[in-house]
Motif scaffolding. Structure first.
Motif, short mmCIF file in Angstrom:
data_model
loop_
_atom_site.label_atom_id
_atom_site.label_comp_id
_atom_site.label_asym_id
_atom_site.label_seq_id
_atom_site.Cartn_x
_atom_site.Cartn_y
_atom_site.Cartn_z
N UNK A 31 -0.28 -6.12 13.38
CA UNK A 31 0.32 -5.06 14.20
C UNK A 31 0.65 -5.61 15.59
N UNK A 32 1.84 -5.32 16.10
CA UNK A 32 2.22 -5.79 17.44
C UNK A 32 3.01 -4.70 18.16
N UNK A 150 4.95 6.07 7.16
CA UNK A 150 5.48 4.79 7.65
C UNK A 150 4.76 3.64 6.95
N UNK A 151 3.43 3.74 6.84
CA UNK A 151 2.64 2.68 6.19
C UNK A 151 3.13 2.42 4.77
N UNK A 175 -0.73 2.41 15.13
CA UNK A 175 -0.22 1.13 14.61
C UNK A 175 -1.25 0.39 13.75
N UNK A 176 -2.53 0.48 14.14
CA UNK A 176 -3.53 -0.25 13.34
C UNK A 176 -3.60 0.32 11.93
N UNK A 177 -3.45 1.64 11.79
CA UNK A 177 -3.52 2.23 10.45
C UNK A 177 -2.24 1.92 9.65
N UNK A 182 5.79 -4.63 13.72
CA UNK A 182 6.10 -4.74 15.15
C UNK A 182 6.72 -3.40 15.54
N UNK A 183 6.08 -2.69 16.47
CA UNK A 183 6.55 -1.34 16.80
C UNK A 183 7.01 -1.27 18.24
#
Ligand code: UDP
Length: 246
Positions: A31-32, A150-151, A175-177, A182-183
């Motif tokens: 995740x970034x 999204x995931x 984001x971690x889930x 890259x968000x």
């Protein structure tokens, strides 16, 4: 290379170098967070909501969005090579995504806008893989479900157009889930790409008065403009003090 603007680090990169860095982040498969930092966001963080500054510190990449940030770089004695706005970076990344085969997710704006934007992008960048789209008017108790959506779509890049700072907070929280993505927050970019809002003409962009064009087209933005002189004053004071203490 980063420069400290009012206590937060901002990357001194051209748009091409920024795309290169995002390519590395996608390659890293984790995740970034990418933030395109504008003066309104930074001013709010400094004067009123410190949590917003934390989000900038946590970001993997912070770009100089807005003429105010570019100007602050000059005052700091470390000028930015150019302005890297949300929409310009998004379009450059979409082009890269089409070449590299990355899947992109478009989240945000009114119902229907993300789909229209996706259609226009696919037309403009043949081969672009849109992993999914979803509007930005979900309730708070639906947030987790949206992140799950999204995931499941497994995008490499997520563009969140929920307005600042809502999009930065949302990205940070979920984001971690979502996983290796890259968000970045892109503000009103989906409205522009869908053709619902027009961007200020190019001559205005090159004269660095795009903000004036936006003000004429969306007069409700005048309150935001008022932040700019206050931001400028803070920047002047910050670097005057820094020079005195050197
Ligand atoms: N938006 C959204 N959900 C919300 C609030 C706003 O999806 O709860 C969208 C809105 O429709 C618009 C974008 O976020 O497409 C904000 O655009 P703006 O130009 O105001 O972005 P900013 O400059 O605030 O980042």
């Amino acid at each position: 290379m980063r420069v400290d603007i009012l206590g937060v680090p901002v990357d001194r990169l051209t748009i091409d170098q920024t795309v290169q860095r995002v390519t590395e982040l996608v390659g890293a498969g984790r995740p970034a967070r990418v933030i395109t930092l504008n003066p309104e966001y930074l001013y709010r963080g400094v004067t009123d909501d410190k949590a917003l500054l934390e989000l900038v510190h946590r970001a993997d990449l912070v770009t100089a969005d807005g003429e105010g940030i570019v100007w602050a770089g000059r005052v700091a004695g470390k000028p930015f090579p150019e302005r890297v706005t949300g929409i310009d970076l998004m379009l450059a990344l979409v082009q890269q995504a089409a070449q590299e085969g990355w899947r992109v997710f478009l989240l945000g704006a009114a119902p229907g806008v993300a789909e229209e934007a996706a259609e226009n992008l696919r037309r403009q960048y043949p081969g672009l893989q849109v992993a999914g789209t979803y509007h930005g008017y979900f309730k708070q108790d639906e947030e987790t479900a949206v992140a799950e959506r999204v995931r499941e779509a497994e995008p490499q890049v997520l563009f969140a157009a929920l307005g600042a700072p809502k999009q930065e907070r949302w990205i940070d929280q979920y984001i971690e889930s979502i996983g290796p993505v890259v968000a970045m927050g892109v503000g009103g970019s989906l409205d522009v790409i869908a053709g619902r809002v027009t961007r200020a003409p190019r001559w205005m962009q090159s004269l660095r008065v795009e903000w004036l064009g936006r003000l004429v087209m969306e007069p409700s933005r005048w309150r935001r403009i008022l932040v700019l002189p206050r931001f400028a004053w803070l920047v002047q004071r910050y670097y005057r003090l820094a020079r005195r203490n050197r």
